[in-house]
Design an enzyme around this catalytic site. Structure first.
Site, mmCIF file in Angstrom:
data_model
loop_
_atom_site.group_PDB
_atom_site.id
_atom_site.type_symbol
_atom_site.label_atom_id
_atom_site.label_comp_id
_atom_site.label_asym_id
_atom_site.label_seq_id
_atom_site.Cartn_x
_atom_site.Cartn_y
_atom_site.Cartn_z
ATOM 1 N N SER A 81 36.564 -31.612 25.679
ATOM 2 C CA SER A 81 35.755 -31.811 26.885
ATOM 3 C C SER A 81 36.185 -30.777 27.922
ATOM 4 O O SER A 81 37.324 -30.294 27.889
ATOM 5 C CB SER A 81 36.014 -33.213 27.448
ATOM 6 O OG SER A 81 35.556 -33.309 28.788
ATOM 7 N N TYR B 93 41.988 -39.555 29.989
ATOM 8 C CA TYR B 93 40.969 -38.859 29.181
ATOM 9 C C TYR B 93 41.252 -37.349 29.180
ATOM 10 O O TYR B 93 41.227 -36.697 28.131
ATOM 11 C CB TYR B 93 39.599 -39.152 29.788
ATOM 12 C CG TYR B 93 38.413 -38.530 29.085
ATOM 13 C CD1 TYR B 93 37.859 -39.122 27.951
ATOM 14 C CD2 TYR B 93 37.823 -37.361 29.569
ATOM 15 C CE1 TYR B 93 36.752 -38.562 27.323
ATOM 16 C CE2 TYR B 93 36.716 -36.805 28.945
ATOM 17 C CZ TYR B 93 36.180 -37.403 27.820
ATOM 18 O OH TYR B 93 35.082 -36.848 27.206
ATOM 19 N N ALA C 70 44.088 -35.838 29.660
ATOM 20 C CA ALA C 70 45.309 -35.566 28.886
ATOM 21 C C ALA C 70 45.011 -35.586 27.395
ATOM 22 O O ALA C 70 45.469 -34.713 26.637
ATOM 23 C CB ALA C 70 46.379 -36.603 29.228
#
Ligand code: NAD
Length: 268
Positions: free
Chosen positions: A162, A175, A177
């Protein structure tokens, strides 16, 4: 004649959103596709849309279930050539609360000085942290390890990270990390398995219209759209195009890279 005709692909999180679009695209390109999801209804629905597909039900955060799922695919189709580690979850209640505070702050900003505190990190529980890393990072490792055991004739792996793994996203540090971990893992494994003729890359989507983002308040969405150079969220099919490039004959010299279809939200 498709570009990956006869190859066998396993797509995780294929019951919805980006995973469903990837499964359909690889099917259209001629692959036999195993649509894996923890949600059996979603897996079956996607498999039903494929010309040569099968449904596989497994939790990617459970290594035994992942090993079993990969074995089932290899027993059914006789080989495994392509793995797309895509399964993912939202940030949970703590992140939803933080996004709620962001929505309140944006509304306040439109009517005067913002007062709402935004930070999410202090509210993230141990369980939420470990679940996030479990599905995204552990799941990517378990899938990759299981697939590599069967990729005797070369292969291709695409990990869906992402933009949050590239820049960090406020409100969802767990998220971010997990996705940054996937980025590092991808490059390490790409070096590791290149001598075996296996390529490993990341696709790092920007904001894409899927059920994952359905809880986003309109004021937050409008704020994000203003920051995206192309002015809109992406479509799942636009992420599937990036995956198709990486796994197909046009991507044969690409490994250890990140392709980020994000509408110009992040540029590098
Ligand atoms: P989605 O919610 O539409 O689909 C995710 C799928 O993963 C669901 O079918 C869900 O059941 C499945 N899943 C969840 N946990 C699982 C588990 N433990 N085992 C197996 N399957 C599981 O979401 P999406 O937007 O299509 O997200 C797909 C991937 O793309 C995720 O990794 C997400 O982090 C990533 N991503 C999404 C966006 C976006 O804006 N939608 C942006 C960047 C990255």
């Amino acid at each position: 004649m498709g570009s990956i005709e006869g190859k066998v692909a396993l797509v995780t999180g294929a019951g919805s959103g980006i995973g469903e679009a990837v499964a359909r695209r690889l099917d259209a390109e001629g692959a036999r596709v195993a649509a894996l999801d923890v949600d059996s209804t979603g897996a079956e629905l996607t498999a039903g849309l494929l010309t040569r597909g099968m449904a596989v039900v497994a939790d990617v955060a459970d290594s035994a279930q992942v090993d079993e799922a990969v074995r089932t695919v290899v027993e059914t189709y006789g080989r495994l050539d392509i793995l797309v580690n895509n399964a993912g979850i939202r940030g949970g209640q703590e992140a939803d609360d933080a996004f709620g505070r962001l929505a309140a702050r944006l509304a306040e900003a439109e009517s005067g000085a913002p007062e709402t505190m935004l930070d999410a990190t202090v509210n993230i529980s141990d369980d939420a942290w470990h679940r996030m890393l479990g599905v995204h990072l552990d799941g990517t490792f378990y899938g990759t390890r299981a697939a590599l055991r069967h990729m005797e004739r070369g292969g291709v792996i695409v990990n869906v990270s992402s933009i949050c793994g590239l820049t960090g996203c406020a409100h969802i540090p767990h998220y971010s990390a997990a996705k940054a971990g996937i980025e590092g893992f991808t490059r390490a494994v790409a070096r590791d398995v290149a001598p075996r003729g296996i390529r490993v890359n990341c696709v790092a989507p920007g904001y894409i219209d899927t059920p994952l983002g359905d809880v986003m308040a309109p004021v937050v969405r409008r704020d994000l759209e203003r920051q995206i150079s192309l002015g809109r969220f992406g479509l799942p099919a636009e992420i599937a195009s990036a995956v198709a490039f990486l796994v197909g004959p046009d991507g044969t010299y690409v490994t250890g890279q990140t392709l980020s279809p994000n509408g110009g939200f992040v540029m590098s």
